[in-house]
Design a protein around this motif. Structure first.
Motif, PDB file in Angstrom:
ATOM      1  N   GLU A   1       2.616  12.199  -9.563  1.00  0.00           N
ATOM      2  CA  GLU A   1       2.261  13.607  -9.372  1.00  0.00           C
ATOM      3  C   GLU A   1       3.489  14.496  -9.494  1.00  0.00           C
ATOM      4  N   VAL A   2       4.593  14.035  -8.899  1.00  0.00           N
ATOM      5  CA  VAL A   2       5.826  14.826  -8.967  1.00  0.00           C
ATOM      6  C   VAL A   2       6.322  14.921 -10.397  1.00  0.00           C
ATOM      7  N   ASN A   3       6.244  13.795 -11.156  1.00  0.00           N
ATOM      8  CA  ASN A   3       6.682  13.824 -12.548  1.00  0.00           C
ATOM      9  C   ASN A   3       5.824  14.770 -13.379  1.00  0.00           C
ATOM     10  N   SER A   4       4.498  14.728 -13.139  1.00  0.00           N
ATOM     11  CA  SER A   4       3.604  15.634 -13.862  1.00  0.00           C
ATOM     12  C   SER A   4       3.922  17.089 -13.527  1.00  0.00           C
ATOM     13  N   THR A   5       4.097  17.337 -12.240  1.00  0.00           N
ATOM     14  CA  THR A   5       4.451  18.703 -11.828  1.00  0.00           C
ATOM     15  C   THR A   5       5.789  19.116 -12.417  1.00  0.00           C
ATOM     16  N   HIS A   6       6.729  18.167 -12.451  1.00  0.00           N
ATOM     17  CA  HIS A   6       8.047  18.461 -13.008  1.00  0.00           C
ATOM     18  C   HIS A   6       7.948  18.818 -14.484  1.00  0.00           C
ATOM     19  N   SER A   7       7.088  18.086 -15.230  1.00  0.00           N
ATOM     20  CA  SER A   7       6.908  18.378 -16.654  1.00  0.00           C
ATOM     21  C   SER A   7       6.345  19.778 -16.854  1.00  0.00           C
ATOM     22  N   GLU A   8       5.305  20.114 -16.070  1.00  0.00           N
ATOM     23  CA  GLU A   8       4.717  21.449 -16.185  1.00  0.00           C
ATOM     24  C   GLU A   8       5.728  22.528 -15.808  1.00  0.00           C
ATOM     25  N   LEU A   9       6.495  22.255 -14.756  1.00  0.00           N
ATOM     26  CA  LEU A   9       7.498  23.246 -14.346  1.00  0.00           C
ATOM     27  C   LEU A   9       8.596  23.392 -15.396  1.00  0.00           C
TER      28      LEU A   9
ATOM     29  N   ALA B   1       0.829  -1.207   0.000  1.00  0.00           N
ATOM     30  CA  ALA B   1       0.000   0.000   0.000  1.00  0.00           C
ATOM     31  C   ALA B   1       0.863   1.257   0.000  1.00  0.00           C
ATOM     32  N   GLU B   2       1.940   1.205   0.801  1.00  0.00           N
ATOM     33  CA  GLU B   2       2.853   2.353   0.839  1.00  0.00           C
ATOM     34  C   GLU B   2       3.537   2.550  -0.510  1.00  0.00           C
ATOM     35  N   ASN B   3       3.914   1.446  -1.162  1.00  0.00           N
ATOM     36  CA  ASN B   3       4.516   1.546  -2.491  1.00  0.00           C
ATOM     37  C   ASN B   3       3.545   2.146  -3.494  1.00  0.00           C
ATOM     38  N   SER B   4       2.268   1.742  -3.397  1.00  0.00           N
ATOM     39  CA  SER B   4       1.252   2.298  -4.280  1.00  0.00           C
ATOM     40  C   SER B   4       1.102   3.797  -4.067  1.00  0.00           C
ATOM     41  N   ARG B   5       1.077   4.211  -2.792  1.00  0.00           N
ATOM     42  CA  ARG B   5       0.978   5.646  -2.504  1.00  0.00           C
ATOM     43  C   ARG B   5       2.213   6.386  -3.005  1.00  0.00           C
ATOM     44  N   LEU B   6       3.385   5.764  -2.845  1.00  0.00           N
ATOM     45  CA  LEU B   6       4.609   6.406  -3.323  1.00  0.00           C
ATOM     46  C   LEU B   6       4.617   6.527  -4.843  1.00  0.00           C
ATOM     47  N   ARG B   7       4.097   5.477  -5.535  1.00  0.00           N
ATOM     48  CA  ARG B   7       4.021   5.565  -6.996  1.00  0.00           C
ATOM     49  C   ARG B   7       3.109   6.702  -7.432  1.00  0.00           C
ATOM     50  N   GLU B   8       1.971   6.853  -6.734  1.00  0.00           N
ATOM     51  CA  GLU B   8       1.076   7.956  -7.062  1.00  0.00           C
ATOM     52  C   GLU B   8       1.757   9.305  -6.831  1.00  0.00           C
TER      53      GLU B   8
END
Length: 512
Positions: free
Chosen positions: A428-436, A417-424
């Motif tokens: 999110e970080v990758n998406s934010t990184h792309s926008e940034l 479950a923790e791995n799943s949350r970390l993947r999410e």
């Protein structure tokens, strides 16, 4: 293996002998229970649990409550002021200021209360005492280089020295400094260290190992929760961060810890969103984590700001937990009867045949961990087991293995479950990184255009400066011409005046 309540018809004088090993039990208590709270201080002395202060609904508390393990009863400790010792009793609120996030240690026949947050501000750390015989309470005068006042620190008793690490001061500044209080001389000293210390933090835990190593675990800053372990060698005064094996430990703060022999027991804590349900055990010699028990997410033990102590009852070691907050303030007493070290893997087999049976159990145990086998369909009645007691022991061992299997499966589910949350979070970080990144490229283009514009403006400014310099020389020439003009005009006026005077004299001569 969560928490359970002792049956009401249990004889309170013998309840500790009826506890199940390695399982938290909520103890029924008589007497007026203390107010539910968290971030209090706790210590055990003479088979009694002492609770001091804490916080509830943003209000600091000042009472001292006592739980007697023998009678399973609560009572309130009435303190007497050191300055008013001639009075029989005094209001504890007038004697002991309301304090939260402080530490309490037993030293001789006294309880020492160190630091904490209170409405009565102080520049340096305050040390108060409670005499367990006379119930006198007062402030201990200290000397030396005292640390700044703080709360959420750790206080570790090492011989006759109390080691203070970290915390948060009244201005919410995080600290990672190290001080020592000599309890015999009551003098403060700053401890200088080398290598990289832990990041500034509060609400962490600390303990001593082998009389030489100070261990710091977890805690938080204003935005980050830690699950790191730092070790200070008190002989070389060097910090290190060793590699840890075993159970995956979630970041946490507000947890409580107590060291017994080679094991450091960590209870509760959380990250302001979720409480930590497992009771962790760190084998300090092997530097390996394991999960002893697990409770439900809303269990009182999955709380922040709880306390845990150890006590010896009828020769057996017990853990005692109290208080905490997990969306609800708690005021229950929980006790865990610790399984003795020589019973963690009992050597119940004596004959060679029984040893062979034990080997089969060990092999099955290893397979259960790796392949999650179902023990219910396995037959352990080997020919080498000759008597029913060995079969019974095997059954006990299998039941223990099944419990271990359940704990491991629960831990694995939590890790997944923790791995799943970390993947999410990573997505999110990758998406934010792309926008940034896109925004950064756009800003870089704007910066290039602005830089070109700045170059043009600088060139224009240089030309204007040259023009200003030439204008200055022209202005000087104009001033010279103006002065020449004024001189010529004055000369013309003088000549005209002289001519007029000369003409007037001739006409007067002719008229005369």
């Amino acid at each position: 293996m969560g928490t359970e309540e002792i049956k009401k018809d249990m004889d309170v004088s013998e309840w500790f002998s009826q506890l199940t090993y390695d399982q938290w039990i909520a103890v029924p208590a008589s007497g007026a229970r203390p107010s539910a709270r968290y971030k209090h201080a706790a210590a055990v002395a003479d088979e009694k649990l002492y609770i001091s202060g804490g916080s509830r609904n943003g209000r600091y508390l000042s009472d001292v409550q006592v739980f007697d393990f023998r009678s399973s009863a609560w009572s309130s400790l009435k303190l007497k002021s050191e300055l008013k010792a001639d009075k029989a009793e005094d209001n504890s609120q007038e004697v002991l200021p309301a304090t939260s996030d402080h530490s309490m240690v037993k030293w001789g026949n006294k309880l020492l209360l160190v630091g904490g947050h209170s409405k009565k501000s102080s520049d340096s750390m305050t040390v108060r005492f409670i005499d367990l015989e006379t119930h006198l309470c007062g402030v201990i005068e200290t000397s030396g280089n005292a640390p700044v006042a703080r709360g959420g620190h750790s206080a570790t008793l090492i011989g006759s020295r109390l080691i203070i690490f970290g915390g948060e001061n009244s201005s919410r500044r995080l600290l990672n400094d190290l001080y020592a209080l000599d309890l015999e001389k009551m003098t403060w000293d700053v401890l200088e260290t080398t290598q990289t210390p832990p990041a500034p933090r509060f609400d962490h835990t600390a303990t001593l190992h082998a009389g030489r190593y100070l261990l710091i675990f977890g805690g938080c800053s204003h935005s980050i929760f830690f699950n790191d372990l730092h070790v200070l060698d008190l002989q070389t005064m060097e910090w290190s961060q060793p590699e840890i094996q075993g159970h995956l430990v979630a970041p946490r703060a507000g947890h409580a810890g107590i060291a017994i022999d080679e094991n450091w027991y960590i209870v509760g804590g959380g990250d302001n969103k979720n409480g930590c349900p497992e009771t962790l055990v760190l084998n300090m010699s092997k530097l390996a984590w394991s999960a002893l028990t697990s409770v439900k997410g809303r269990d009182p033990l999955a709380s922040e700001g709880l306390s845990v102590c150890s006590t010896l009852i009828d020769g057996e070691k017990h853990l005692v937990a109290f208080g905490g907050y997990n969306g609800k303030y708690n005021n229950e007493v929980f006790v865990m009867r610790l399984k003795p070290r020589d019973m963690l893997r009992p050597k119940i087999f004596q004959s060679p045949a029984a040893a062979a049976a034990a080997a089969s159990v060990t092999a099955a145990y290893a397979l259960a961990k790796s392949e999650k086998l179902d023990f219910s369909n396995m037959n352990f009645n080997s020919r080498g087991v000759e008597s029913s007691p060995s079969e019974q022991d095997l059954t006990i061992e299998i039941d223990a293995i099944k419990e271990d299997k359940k704990v491991l499966e629960l831990s694995l589910a939590e890790v997944r479950a923790e791995n799943s949350r970390l993947r999410e979070k990573i997505d999110e970080v990758n998406s934010t990184h792309s926008e940034l990144s896109k925004e950064l490229h756009s800003v870089q283009g704007q910066l290039v255009a602005e830089r070109s514009r700045c170059f043009k403006l600088e060139a224009q400014i240089a030309e204007l400066q040259k023009m200003l310099e030439s204008l200055q020389s022209i202005e000087n020439e104009v001033q010279i011409l103006r002065r020449q003009k004024s001189a010529i005009e004055r000369e013309i006026e003088l000549n005209a005046s002289a001519q007029r005077q000369g003409s007037g004299g001739v006409w007067r001569w002719l008229a005369g």
